[in-house]
Structure formats: structure tokens, C-alpha cells
Write a protein that holds these residues in place. Structure first.
Motif, PDB file in Angstrom:
ATOM      1  N   ASN A   1       0.817  -1.213   0.000  1.00 55.81           N
ATOM      2  CA  ASN A   1       0.000   0.000   0.000  1.00 55.81           C
ATOM      3  C   ASN A   1       0.850   1.263   0.000  1.00 55.81           C
ATOM      4  OD1 ASN A   1      -2.628   1.543   0.814  1.00 55.81           O
ATOM      5  ND2 ASN A   1      -1.149   2.065   2.409  1.00 55.81           N
TER       6      ASN A   1
ATOM      7  N   ASP B   1       0.240  -0.047  12.276  1.00 52.60           N
ATOM      8  CA  ASP B   1       1.155  -0.726  11.350  1.00 52.60           C
ATOM      9  C   ASP B   1       2.312  -1.442  12.036  1.00 52.60           C
ATOM     10  OD1 ASP B   1       0.656   0.036   8.248  1.00 52.60           O
ATOM     11  OD2 ASP B   1      -0.033   1.653   9.538  1.00 52.60           O
TER      12      ASP B   1
ATOM     13  N   TRP C   1       1.225  -4.601  14.098  1.00 47.05           N
ATOM     14  CA  TRP C   1       0.854  -5.736  13.247  1.00 47.05           C
ATOM     15  C   TRP C   1       2.090  -6.326  12.593  1.00 47.05           C
ATOM     16  CZ3 TRP C   1      -4.237  -4.876  10.014  1.00 47.05           C
ATOM     17  CH2 TRP C   1      -5.308  -4.724  10.898  1.00 47.05           C
TER      18      TRP C   1
ATOM     19  N   ARG D   1       2.355 -15.902  14.881  1.00 46.35           N
ATOM     20  CA  ARG D   1       1.897 -15.021  15.942  1.00 46.35           C
ATOM     21  C   ARG D   1       0.572 -14.375  15.549  1.00 46.35           C
ATOM     22  NH1 ARG D   1       6.151 -10.996  17.804  1.00 46.35           N
ATOM     23  NH2 ARG D   1       4.710 -10.783  19.533  1.00 46.35           N
ATOM     24  N   GLN D   2      -0.125 -15.033  14.623  1.00 43.35           N
ATOM     25  CA  GLN D   2      -1.436 -14.543  14.206  1.00 43.35           C
ATOM     26  C   GLN D   2      -2.470 -15.633  14.455  1.00 43.35           C
ATOM     27  OE1 GLN D   2       0.094 -13.728  10.354  1.00 43.35           O
ATOM     28  NE2 GLN D   2       0.130 -11.521  10.679  1.00 43.35           N
TER      29      GLN D   2
ATOM     30  N   ASN E   1      -5.471 -15.769  15.229  1.00 39.67           N
ATOM     31  CA  ASN E   1      -6.831 -15.648  14.709  1.00 39.67           C
ATOM     32  C   ASN E   1      -6.907 -15.939  13.217  1.00 39.67           C
ATOM     33  OD1 ASN E   1      -7.536 -14.934  17.234  1.00 39.67           O
ATOM     34  ND2 ASN E   1      -8.181 -12.843  16.744  1.00 39.67           N
TER      35      ASN E   1
ATOM     36  N   VAL F   1       1.997   0.744   5.672  1.00 40.45           N
ATOM     37  CA  VAL F   1       2.264  -0.424   4.843  1.00 40.45           C
ATOM     38  C   VAL F   1       0.997  -1.228   4.574  1.00 40.45           C
ATOM     39  CG1 VAL F   1       4.679  -0.745   5.396  1.00 40.45           C
ATOM     40  CG2 VAL F   1       2.971  -1.729   6.890  1.00 40.45           C
ATOM     41  N   TYR F   2       0.064  -1.218   5.537  1.00 37.06           N
ATOM     42  CA  TYR F   2      -1.145  -2.012   5.355  1.00 37.06           C
ATOM     43  C   TYR F   2      -2.196  -1.222   4.587  1.00 37.06           C
ATOM     44  CZ  TYR F   2       0.796  -5.380   8.607  1.00 37.06           C
ATOM     45  OH  TYR F   2       1.588  -6.312   9.195  1.00 37.06           O
ATOM     46  N   PRO F   3      -2.953  -1.890   3.721  1.00 31.19           N
ATOM     47  CA  PRO F   3      -3.998  -1.192   2.955  1.00 31.19           C
ATOM     48  C   PRO F   3      -5.197  -0.853   3.849  1.00 31.19           C
ATOM     49  CG  PRO F   3      -4.039  -3.538   2.476  1.00 31.19           C
ATOM     50  CD  PRO F   3      -2.862  -3.311   3.373  1.00 31.19           C
TER      51      PRO F   3
ATOM     52  N   LEU G   1      -8.761  -0.733   5.800  1.00 25.09           N
ATOM     53  CA  LEU G   1      -9.474  -1.806   6.487  1.00 25.09           C
ATOM     54  C   LEU G   1     -10.628  -2.332   5.652  1.00 25.09           C
ATOM     55  CD1 LEU G   1      -9.727  -0.138   9.988  1.00 25.09           C
ATOM     56  CD2 LEU G   1      -8.642  -2.350   9.562  1.00 25.09           C
TER      57      LEU G   1
ATOM     58  N   SER H   1      -7.142  -4.756   5.113  1.00 29.48           N
ATOM     59  CA  SER H   1      -6.635  -5.099   6.432  1.00 29.48           C
ATOM     60  C   SER H   1      -7.807  -5.547   7.301  1.00 29.48           C
ATOM     61  CB  SER H   1      -5.970  -3.882   7.068  1.00 29.48           C
ATOM     62  OG  SER H   1      -4.866  -3.492   6.292  1.00 29.48           O
ATOM     63  N   VAL H   2      -7.602  -6.628   8.046  1.00 31.19           N
ATOM     64  CA  VAL H   2      -8.678  -7.153   8.876  1.00 31.19           C
ATOM     65  C   VAL H   2      -8.258  -7.089  10.340  1.00 31.19           C
ATOM     66  CG1 VAL H   2     -10.119  -9.154   9.390  1.00 31.19           C
ATOM     67  CG2 VAL H   2      -9.447  -8.696   7.033  1.00 31.19           C
ATOM     68  N   GLU H   3      -9.004  -6.338  11.114  1.00 32.88           N
ATOM     69  CA  GLU H   3      -8.647  -6.140  12.513  1.00 32.88           C
ATOM     70  C   GLU H   3      -8.581  -7.462  13.274  1.00 32.88           C
ATOM     71  OE1 GLU H   3     -10.621  -2.631  13.919  1.00 32.88           O
ATOM     72  OE2 GLU H   3     -10.463  -3.384  15.959  1.00 32.88           O
ATOM     73  N   PHE H   4      -9.527  -8.353  13.004  1.00 31.89           N
ATOM     74  CA  PHE H   4      -9.567  -9.621  13.722  1.00 31.89           C
ATOM     75  C   PHE H   4      -8.330 -10.473  13.434  1.00 31.89           C
ATOM     76  CE2 PHE H   4     -10.903 -14.079  14.182  1.00 31.89           C
ATOM     77  CZ  PHE H   4     -11.344 -14.059  15.491  1.00 31.89           C
TER      78      PHE H   4
ATOM     79  N   ARG I   1      -5.482  -9.150  12.373  1.00 32.26           N
ATOM     80  CA  ARG I   1      -4.344  -8.278  12.604  1.00 32.26           C
ATOM     81  C   ARG I   1      -3.315  -8.337  11.471  1.00 32.26           C
ATOM     82  NH1 ARG I   1      -5.923  -9.569  17.795  1.00 32.26           N
ATOM     83  NH2 ARG I   1      -4.559 -11.314  18.225  1.00 32.26           N
ATOM     84  N   THR I   2      -3.821  -8.412  10.238  1.00 28.12           N
ATOM     85  CA  THR I   2      -2.958  -8.334   9.067  1.00 28.12           C
ATOM     86  C   THR I   2      -3.825  -8.094   7.846  1.00 28.12           C
ATOM     87  OG1 THR I   2      -1.173  -9.415   7.824  1.00 28.12           O
ATOM     88  CG2 THR I   2      -3.008 -10.810   8.503  1.00 28.12           C
ATOM     89  N   TYR I   3      -3.179  -7.954   6.689  1.00 30.44           N
ATOM     90  CA  TYR I   3      -3.888  -7.944   5.407  1.00 30.44           C
ATOM     91  C   TYR I   3      -3.627  -9.284   4.763  1.00 30.44           C
ATOM     92  CZ  TYR I   3      -4.368  -7.106   0.351  1.00 30.44           C
ATOM     93  OH  TYR I   3      -4.688  -7.200  -0.973  1.00 30.44           O
TER      94      TYR I   3
ATOM     95  N   GLY J   1      -3.537 -10.754   2.012  1.00 25.34           N
ATOM     96  CA  GLY J   1      -3.573 -10.684   0.553  1.00 25.34           C
ATOM     97  C   GLY J   1      -2.286 -10.088   0.026  1.00 25.34           C
TER      98      GLY J   1
END
Lengths: 449, 483
Positions: A374, A420, A423, B74-75, B77, B378-380, B382, B401-404, B406-408, B410
Motif C-alpha cells: 500500500n 502498522d 501488526w 503469531r497470528q 486468529n 504499509v497495510y492497505p 481496512l 486489512s482485517v482487525e480480527f 491483525r494483518t492484510y 492478501g
């Protein structure tokens, strides 16, 4: 005489500080009070918007000090010593434990998630917690980190939304256009024959016109030379541009977009070329140089970006580059909420010699999309936006381009955001270029070389 | 222009309990129909393949009972464990197979198939052979509930080509090429047998299995961890066996709504464009399938559209199906379509709606958009970000980006959906919230951030199969036969 010791007061001041910060986050703090083995209180997470509490709890071990100098104190960090028994107690329980250290002298507090810190056996051996004075500071901004610790302790828990105010850009640029359109009958039936006849008269004549059903619609005044040679100028009509730009008639909208497309083709000259196949505009390679850098105003400052460069090595002749990469964009005129915008999609164009298309262009584009995130795409958009907004403005030597101009669109605001750094620290490979903030800017060039 | 963020819509699981995530919802509460009458208790799985793949799949089914650990990450979810299946676990039912439910293709037959010259001829021969095996299973006195088709790699290599495997989400109308889509053809060939099938690749039961690079690159088949594979496959199988894993969590005050997705497919000879329709009922989350009329070029935009008469017929039939299921007409109709509704289509659809005195109709033109948002990071943006341009036009991020998580989850930057409401019965934000919720109704994927709402995704899948079903042949009404 009854007495309350100085250390009790220090402890109370520390707890009051912690309580204040936790409340500022919009969470609840419950001091344990009375007998406790090392846990001074609990933080309960709460959604600040809805007030919902979801029984997500964090244990807090609070420490406070009035000392002037802390153990291992430097500009950036200090240490907090722990006993073996403390470490065992903190790490064996079920709920996550935060160590919050309040440094009363500075009026600041610092935090660490102890289970995560002591997950490393080396640190257990060292029997100390090292606080970073910047990233570990315990203020309301640490909320996202706190939520993440609580949520990670119970997979599937969703935790309250992290409220981070953010500004977002749209990939839209505002469009202004000439106020008048000219219409006149012509004996030409197609763009092609009209164009050919026009160029016979004047090689430099602009392209901001279209032919429809034996009539021509144009941003140019058709009563002037050379236009009046090709149409019945006495039957010419003038229209306000909004009869097309605001029309709901599909044919009119289509024609107007085509006119705008022809105008932007003229507007971007001479710096940009248009690739016939993909329709992208790209920076052309200068005749006398192999690379081209473009200076522009990014979000914070003036910067440069390499917009034409040679990459790779030829197999047959390693001294020669295998291809050139040109910064490019795809464009589309769109009407959104009764306003016209130029939608700008950053991309790249590849040539094998700086001019002719490269047969492997598709593959190369795919590769670069695999590492661009992004931030990288946003950085390139900001450059193109600056190009469009500043280009064609006119100066002492040249008149401003008359038919279209572009302007910045305000950033949009959102009260929910993405932490950012936090995460990124949880990614399986945080060193992946995908999470490189530096890619946002010009440094993409260094990486590729 | 106004930007806001829609919360992750909750789903409903067993006991009416809610959770925003599919896998944790199933883990904690079991499937939606848990405890209801007629819910699958013991799902019998047929297997067709080579000696090696049949054995591999049978072993994999056994392992599923005890589960797979979470992927090291470490993700937690995004990559949770698969705790296993049983009467107390996840689907609260058993998945079983046995020798009499299995059909092994002899090596000689596999060799013969692989040696058939020509892509089309080879694909036809494989489909015929496998359909015959499944037919044999369907004639047994104790039939399987779902048949797993585990192709040996030699056959996969020859039947799948880059375009098939990439999946057709990008293009609206698939071009009819000289190559046949193996999946669509097999599904259509098995439709008359009334046995849902599930295709499996050898990587399912053997993560070390090497898929040839060419196939892997084109197929988006990045190797998934065993827990994720189990979640996805068993959910699809549970649904195909007649179970209902979850549904949209709804407010009782909301109108009874029928959601209809419209998609198009080109006939095999490439000459005609047909409509395929998938219909969703709110309370059951079940997909029913209709075949619509042939499309004609419209004068408005020179693109294929339905005639007014065909549009009327299609929606009238769809409303009839709703009535048959519920005993009453819906209070509201939502149509999702990937191209603009032209005058004739609007006339035809409105006529069908008016005929039944339905007061609320929302006709939404949904398109993947190139208009985007960029975050300063860096993350697109939400998932759930919504930009409103007008009272009837908005941009919705369904991927991002998906809060649940905690990453994108894709690559590159996601493409949002442009929503344009050409008939508006509910506020635009409500339409967008519904659209976001419908992206979570894909039983093929337990990671909830799908790009398209199930209405459209299902209609597209249906088109890929209907293409191979003759005009006069009866079509299976349940979505299980197309997914």
C-alpha cells in the motif's frame, strides 16, 4: 502515633498514574487492594464507542520509583530487575501480565507484556526487563498494543476496535475543463478522415475534438483556421460545457469522456508517451541519458524518484541492461457524486530499449506487484498527482494548457485505523519487503538495483 | 465524499450464538443446525481416485477426527488449530468412509486416460470415467452423502490448464476457448446422479506433495497449513451433505428478504450469453439455483442484457421459489448484478416486484473498482471501509486489512467494490452492510474476507457448470451441486 510509610505513598502515586492512563484509553482499572502476591490490579478492555465490555482482562504488576537514576539508564532504555520467583509467578498463570513501571521523577510510565518478554529463555536467565523509553511508554497511545496483548492471549477474541485517527487518500484528482464546446456539421464521417484532413492543413493542430454522425464536437473554436476549413463554420453552435458534463444521457457522457481523453493526451506532452496496447501514460526515456529522475513534492517534502531506469543484465552481453522500467499510470475519467474526477492507477511500463515494448513486460509487472505494498503504491500516486496538478500550469515562456487542469482532492478522515508497527511485529516474516515502510518512497529503486 | 467504517458483521452458529469469525464460531458453538431435526450426524464419504489417492484421502479423513495443530505463527486468529471432529467437537458429527464407498481406478485405466491425445478429448474421457465410477456408487444400496474425487497428479497435469485453475473471479463473462473446464464439466456430468462431489488435490493429504510449478503458479494454490485445509474442506463437505454451518445474524425486526445474484456465461459454442442466478434466503443461508434467459445486445450500451420479458420471468420464478419454501412472498427483494441494469431489465424486474405488492426492492450494480483508497502506511485500508459519493453510489472494501486477523491476508493493494443502487428501498449504508455480511456466506472458504458477496460468487460458479448442461436437461436446484 500511627504512621504511613513513604513507600506506601510512592506506591499510591504509581497506581494513580496507571489508573489515569488506563481510563484515558477508555478502559477500566480495578486495583486488587488488600492481600496480593504481586498483582496490583486488572485492566478490563471496553469498546469506547459502544461501552461494551467483553471480559478481556489483563493483570497489572505496578512498580513506582522516585529515584533519579534507574538501573542501566541510558538515553533510550533502562532495566528493571526481577526475582526468579516473580518471573515464575508472572509466567505460569493464565491471564497475561503487564509490568508497568512509573517513574515519578519524570512523571512517565513504561509497560511490558511479561509473558512475551520472558518467552525467551535468555531473558529469564538475565532476570531483568529492559524498557525502551520510546516504544514502551505507557500513554493512551499504547492502547493498540494493550488490546493486542489481551486478544492474543485468547485466540478468537476480537477485542474492541483500535481507535486511531487516520487520513486516507483516494486515487482521485479533481478535473476542471474549458467552459465552452463547439459543434459544427462536417462532411467527414469518422475521426480518421477528419484527422487526416486536419493534419494536412496543420501538423500541429490539437486533438481535442471528436467526429459523430457528420458533425464535429470540439474544445477548439471551430470558427478559426484550420477548423473552419473542415466544417460548416457558419452553422457552428457554441454550448456551455455543462450540457455535456452534467448530462445524464449515456451518449453525451461517452462523448464527453472521449473528449477529455483526447485532451489529457495533449496535456501530458511532451514528458509522457501513451502505450497503444495498454493505454498507460509513461515517462519517456530522454534521448541523451539512460535514466530519468523526477523531482516533486511528496506528502512531507520535496523529493525525487527515478521514473525511467535500466535494470537487469543481458545474458549475451552483461554490460547491457535487459530492460527499462518506466513509471506509468492508467487513467479513467469518472463522475462520482455529480463531480468529475480523474482516477489514477499507478503502474509500470517496460521497454527493451527505452522505446519499444518489452516482451516480458507482463511478467515483470507481476513480479513488482508481489513486493509493492500500500505504501509503495500510495507514494507513486502522490508523484503522479503532483505531476498532474503542476504540469501544464504555464509560465513565462508557455501559456497554460487551456482545456483541462487538475487539482488535489482533500484527504478523507477515519476514526478507526491500523497500528502498522504492531501488526508488522506479528508477521511471520517481518523482514519481508512486503512490510517495508521504506518502500513508500524513492528507495524502491535501490532495492531493485 | 464521506468515509466511514463498517464493523465486521456477526454470524450465527449453534444455539443462536454469534461470532464474527467462522472458525472460532464453529469451535465454540458448533454449526447453526446443531440440535435440529435432520441434521447430518454421520456423513458418509465416497472416494474415487487411484489406489494411492484413495488411500491417502481415507487416511486424511481419519486424521481429521483428531485434528491438526495451529500453524506456527503469531497470528492465532488467522491460522487457528483444527480441533478435530466428533459429537462434541466443531461440526458435532462424524465423517466416515469405508471400502464399499470407495472406487479405485486401475493403473491401466489411468495410463489409458493420460495417453488420450488432445486436451478436449482427454478431458472428456476423464469426466466420463469418473462420472461412471460415481454412478456406480450412487446405485449402491447404501449411498455416500458426498463423493470426494481425488485425482492422481498425472491426470491433474493434463486436465487443468492455467486459465481454469486461476478461477474466473476477474472476468464477467468467461470466453469460450478450445479448452474445456474440467471442474465445470465433471459437476455437470454428475448432476443427474444427485450426489454432490468435492474435488481434492493430493496436497490435501500429503503436504510434502510437489505440485508442478506451472500449475502452482497459475492456480493461486499457495500451500495451506493442514488445519486450514481441514477447516475449508470439511465445511464444504458438511454443507454439501445437507448441513448448514452458519447464517447471517439477523435482527428479528428486519424485513424477510430474498437475495438474488445474477451472472452471465457464454454458451459452449461461444455464440450466446445466458444468465445464471443464485438465490439466498435470509434465515437458511441456502442457495437455490435458477437458469435465466438468453441475453441480447442492448441499444443503450451495446452490451448483453436481458429483455424486459426475460427479466420479468426470471424474478417471477425466483419469487415463486421463495414462496414455495416459506409459504409467503418476501417483503423485500435485493438483486445483485455485475453489470448495469438497462431500461428493459429495470422494467421487467419492477413488473415482477409490483405484481406481488413487494414494497422494498434494491437493485444493486456491483463492480470491482479501480477507484481506491490509500492508507499512509504499509497495510492497505481496512475491510469495511466505505466511501459514499452520493445517496446511491459508494465504494466498499471487502478485502483489505482485517482487525480480527491483525494483518492484510492478501497481496499488492486490494480492489474494492463499487456499488451503484439503481433502485433503492433501504439506505445505502444498510445495502453496504448487507453486502459485507454476504461475503461471509461462502461455504468454500472459512477465512471470512471474501471479495464478492455469495450472491454473485455463487451465480458465477453456477454459470461455469450450467455451460455444460443442455437447454432441455433439468438442473439441480441446490447450490451444493455447483460449488
Amino acid at each position: 502515633m500511627k504512621k504511613i510509610g513513604r513507600s506506601d505513598i510512592i506506591g499510591q502515586r504509581g497506581m494513580a498514574h496507571i489508573q489515569g492512563v488506563v481510563n484515558a484509553m477508555g478502559f477500566m482499572f480495578y486495583p486488587t487492594g488488600g492481600v496480593e502476591a504481586g498483582i496490583d490490579g486488572y485492566i478490563e478492555l471496553r469498546d469506547t464507542n459502544t461501552g461494551e465490555v467483553s471480559n478481556l482482562l489483563l493483570q497489572v504488576q505496578g512498580k513506582a520509583s522516585e529515584r533519579d537514576r534507574l538501573q542501566g539508564d541510558t538515553e533510550t532504555s533502562f532495566e528493571f530487575p526481577c526475582s526468579e520467583a516473580d518471573i515464575a509467578y508472572w509466567t505460569q498463570g493464565t491471564a497475561p501480565v503487564l509490568l508497568i513501571f512509573v517513574w515519578l521523577k519524570e512523571g512517565k510510565a513504561y509497560w511490558k507484556s511479561l509473558k512475551e518478554w520472558f518467552a525467551d529463555p535468555e531473558r529469564v536467565k538475565a532476570r531483568k526487563v529492559v524498557f525502551d523509553k520510546f516504544s514502551d511508554e505507557f500513554t493512551a497511545e499504547a492502547k493498540a498494543g494493550i488490546v493486542s496483548v489481551a486478544a492474543a492471549a485468547r485466540p478468537g477474541a476480537s477485542g474492541p476496535s483500535v481507535r486511531i485517527d487516520e487520513e486516507l487518500l483516494t486515487n482521485l484528482v479533481g478535473v476542471e475543463f474549458g467552459e465552452t464546446l463547439y459543434w459544427a456539421p462536417t462532411r467527414h464521417a469518422t475521426n480518421k478522415t477528419f484527422g487526416a484532413a486536419l493534419r494536412e492543413l496543420d501538423r500541429e493542430a490539437g486533438s481535442e475534438w471528436i467526429v459523430r454522425g457528420k458533425s464535429v464536437l470540439s474544445f477548439h473554436d471551430l470558427d478559426r483556421w484550420p477548423w473552419n476549413q473542415l466544417c460548416e463554420a457558419e452553422a457552428m453552435e457554441e454550448f456551455d460545457v455543462d450540457e455535456w458534463s452534467d448530462s445524464d444521457d449515456e451518449d453525451r457522457q461517452r462523448d464527453f469522456v472521449e473528449l477529455l481523453n483526447r485532451a489529457i493526451g495533449e496535456f501530458v506532452r511532451p514528458q509522457l508517451y501513451r502505450d497503444r496496447d495498454s493505454g498507460v501514460f509513461y515517462f519517456r526515456k530522454p534521448r541523451d541519458r539512460e535514466n530519468l529522475n523526477y523531482a516533486y513534492r511528496s506528502l512531507q517534502n520535496t523529493t525525487t524518484r527515478r521514473v525511467v531506469g535500466q535494470y537487469g543484465k543481458k545474458k549475451k552481453d552483461p554490460n547491457k541492461p535487459s530492460y527499462w522500467r518506466h513509471s506509468a499510470f492508467l487513467h479513467r475519467f469518472v463522475r462520482l457524486g455529480s463531480k468529475w474526477f480523474l482516477e489514477v492507477t499507478p503502474t509500470y511500463h517496460f521497454t527493451h530499449d527505452g522505446r519499444e515494448p518489452d516482451g516480458w513486460g507482463g511478467e515483470r509487472l507481476k513480479k513488482i506487484k508481489e513486493i509493492e505494498n500500500n505504501a509503495a503504491v500510495m507514494g507513486q500516486f502522490v508523484m503522479w498527482r503532483d505531476f498532474l496538478v503542476t504540469h501544464g500550469r504555464g509560465d513565462l515562456l508557455r501559456a497554460a494548457y487551456p482545456f483541462v487542469s487538475f487539482e488535489n482532492v482533500d484527504a478523507l478522515h477515519l476514526d478507526v485505523g491500523v497500528p502498522d508497527d504492531l501488526w508488522k511485529s506479528h508477521e511471520s516474516d517481518p523482514t519481508s519487503p512486503l512490510f517495508e515502510l521504506a518502500l513508500a518512497g524513492e528507495t524502491v529503486e535501490d532495492l531493485a538495483e | 465524499m464521506k468515509l466511514l467504517h463498517l464493523k465486521e458483521p456477526p454470524l450465527e452458529f449453534g444455539g443462536g450464538m454469534r461470532h464474527p469469525d467462522i472458525r472460532f464460531g464453529l469451535m465454540d458453538y458448533g454449526p447453526l443446525d446443531y440440535g435440529m431435526d435432520g441434521v447430518p450426524k454421520r456423513i458418509r464419504l465416497g472416494i474415487v481416485g487411484s489406489a494411492e489417492t484413495v488411500e491417502g484421502v481415507a487416511r486424511w479423513i481419519e486424521t481429521c477426527a483428531t485434528g491438526f495443530p495451529a500453524k506456527e505463527s503469531r497470528q492465532p486468529n488467522l491460522f487457528p488449530q483444527f480441533p478435530g471432529v466428533g459429537f462434541e467437537q466443531t461440526f458435532r458429527c462424524e465423517f466416515v468412509t469405508s471400502d464399499e464407498l470407495q472406487r479405485v481406478l486401475p493403473p491401466r485405466e489411468i495410463a489409458r486416460l493420460v495417453a488420450v491425445p488432445g486436451q478436449r478429448e482427454m478431458t472428456r474421457a476423464v469426466v466420463e470415467t469418473i462420472a461412471n465410477e460415481i454412478a456406480a456408487l450412487s446405485e449402491r444400496s447404501s449411498k455416500p452423502d458426498v463423493v470426494l474425487v481425488a485425482l492422481p497428479i498425472e491426470i491433474i497435469q493434463r486436465t487443468y490448464n492455467a486459465r481454469d485453475a486461476a478461477g474466473g473471479e476477474e472476468s464477467d463473462v468467461k470466453e469460450a476457448g478450445s479448452d474445456l473446464d474440467f471442474r465445470g464439466m465433471l459437476k455437470s456430468a454428475c448432476m443427474r446422479l444427485r450426489l454432490p462431489i468435492q474435488l481434492l488435490w493430493p496436497t490435501t493429504f500429503d503436504p510434502s506433495f510437489k505440485i508442478p510449478r506451472k500449475l502452482k503458479e497459475s492456480s493461486d494454490r499457495r500451500t495451506q497449513d493442514p488445519a486450514t485445509i481441514a477447516w475449508n474442506l470439511l465445511t464444504a463437505i458438511y454443507y454439501k451433505a445437507g448441513g448448514l454451518p452458519w447464517r447471517l445474524a439477523r435482527d428479528a425486526r428486519q424485513l424477510r428478504t430474498s437475495y438474488v445474484g445474477l451472472s452471465f456465461y457464454r454458451s459452449l459454442d461461444g455464440e450466446h450469453v445466458h444468465t445464471s442466478t443464485a438465490q439466498m434466503f435470509d434465515e437458511r443461508g441456502e442457495g437455490l439455483i435458477l437458469r435465466g434467459g438468453r441475453m441480447v445486445e442492448s441499444e443503450e450500451d451495446r452490451k448483453p442484457h436481458l429483455t424486459a420479458e426475460d427479466a420479468y420471468e426470471l424474478l417471477r420464478n425466483s419469487l415463486r421459489v421463495f414462496k414455495d419454501q416459506h409459504g409467503h412472498w418476501p417483503a423485500r427483494v435485493v438483486l445483485h448484478k455485475t453489470s448495469k441494469f438497462d431500461r428493459n431489465e429495470l422494467d421487467g424486474f419492477h413488473k415482477a416486484v409490483d405484481e406481488r405488492d413487494i414494497d422494498y426492492a434494491d437493485f444493486v450494480w456491483v463492480q470491482k473498482s479501480m477507484t481506491r483508497l490509500y492508507r499512509m502506511g504499509v497495510y492497505p485500508p481496512l475491510r469495511g471501509s466505505l466511501v459514499r459519493f452520493d445517496k446511491d453510489q459508494a465504494l466498499l472494501y471487502t478485502r483489505g486489512s482485517v482487525e480480527f486477523f491483525r494483518t492484510y491476508p492478501g497481496m499488492y493493494v486490494p480492489r474494492p467494490l463499487m456499488l451503484r443502487c439503481q433502485a433503492l428501498g433501504q439506505p445505502l449504508q444498510h445495502i453496504a452492510e448487507e453486502m459485507l455480511a454476504l461475503t461471509k456466506m461462502n461455504w468454500n472458504n472459512t477465512q471470512f474476507d471474501n471479495g464478492l458477496p455469495i450472491t454473485i460468487a455463487a451465480a458465477k460458479h453456477v454459470g461455469e457448470v450450467l455451460k455444460y448442461v443442455g437447454d432441455e436437461q433439468e438442473i439441480a436446484p441446490r447450490y451444493s451441486f455447483y460449488m
